[in-house]
Design an enzyme around this catalytic site. Structure first.
Site, mmCIF file in Angstrom:
data_model
loop_
_atom_site.group_PDB
_atom_site.id
_atom_site.type_symbol
_atom_site.label_atom_id
_atom_site.label_comp_id
_atom_site.label_asym_id
_atom_site.label_seq_id
_atom_site.Cartn_x
_atom_site.Cartn_y
_atom_site.Cartn_z
ATOM 1 N N SER A 226 16.318 38.574 9.899
ATOM 2 C CA SER A 226 14.996 39.286 10.089
ATOM 3 C C SER A 226 15.171 40.763 10.779
ATOM 4 C CB SER A 226 14.577 38.447 11.560
ATOM 5 O OG SER A 226 13.262 38.972 11.981
ATOM 6 N N TYR B 24 16.820 35.034 20.097
ATOM 7 C CA TYR B 24 16.669 35.160 18.648
ATOM 8 C C TYR B 24 17.046 36.242 18.063
ATOM 9 C CZ TYR B 24 13.973 34.710 14.213
ATOM 10 O OH TYR B 24 13.729 34.853 13.135
#
Length: 278
Positions: A154, A167
């Site tokens: 990401s 995360y």
């Protein structure tokens, strides 16, 4: 008249079938990878937790594209689940030419409000499974001197874009791991790519309980376009794929802007959009 002289006809060899294994293959980017690769004629091994949904997706891919699709229902956050997929990747009689490590989760809560079980689960799925499956497939690839691995990370892995969330830390690992391993295996004819999208229209945020209702439309990417860009970047020999100019600029800013400035914008962004980016 004499008998006709037989003419020898040479039939060209049929192109060998290629096999790709995709984790998290029933939704979002995983499903988009499955559609795109099946359309290109790849046979597939698809992995996901939901056995019924997995079987339905596999049947649709077979019917639409005429490729072979096998299924592995598995929870990659468990030892048995990741072990089953490792075994398939090590099967020398049915080699996997492309591994797509797409399965991943996010948590809609900060570290202090989380539980140890949830934090261990995100580590096992986002980090350990990516490492173990890559480790399982690379020996055969390097021996054949061909093969590819795409690890879905990401753009948030480039900075602390969600204060209190682990995360982004897991996705930072995937970026650095992919680039490092990619450099070491390139001389063996194997490519490893970290795919770093931003917000993609998938089920990811809904499953994680992350609110998106107030987010502006311009931040969203289309899953099929992200996959097309990733495969193009892989074939160009790049180590990282960041889709769209706006997220390329964001990745550059996260890497090079002063940390105090990044923290200020990330805190403001979290209030406006909600935690998490994928």
């Amino acid at each position: 008249m004499g008998a006709a002289t037989p003419v020898e006809v040479t039939v060209p060899d049929q192109a060998p079938r290629r096999t790709a294994l995709i984790t998290g293959a029933t939704a979002g980017l995983g499903a988009a990878f499955a559609r795109r690769l099946a359309a290109e004629g790849w046979d597939l091994v698809v992995v996901a937790r939901d056995a019924e949904r997995l079987a339905t997706s596999a049947e649709e891919l077979r019917a639409r594209h005429g490729v072979a699709v096998s299924v592995i229902p598995a929870d990659l956050a468990t030892e048995s689940g990741v072990g089953t997929v490792e075994e398939r990747l090590r099967n020398a009689s049915a080699p996997v030419e492309l591994l797509v490590n797409n399965a991943g989760i996010g948590l809609n809560k900060g570290f202090l409000r989380s539980t140890l079980d949830d934090e261990l689960r995100i580590l096992r799925l986002n980090v350990e499974a990516v490492m173990r499956l890559t480790f399982a497939v690379l020996p055969q690839m390097t021996e054949r001197r061909s093969g590819d691995v795409i690890n879905v990370s990401s753009v948030s892995g480039y900075g602390v874009t969600a204060p209190g969330s682990t995360y982004t830390a897991t996705k930072a690992y995937v970026i650095n791991f992919s680039e490092s391993v990619g450099q070491s295996v390139r001389r063996h004819g194997v490519r490893v790519l970290a795919l770093c999208p931003g917000f993609v229209r998938t089920e990811f945020h809904q499953r994680a309980g992350i609110p998106t209702a107030g987010s502006p439309g311009w931040i969203w990417l289309d899953a099929d376009s992200v996959v097309d860009g990733a495969l193009s970047d892989l074939r160009k020999g790049r180590y990282v794929s960041v889709p769209s100019m706006r997220y390329k600029i964001a990745a550059t800013a996260l890497r090079h802007a002063p940390h105090a400035l990044v923290r200020r914008f990330s805190e403001a962004g979290n209030r406006a959009v909600g935690r998490g980016a994928r």
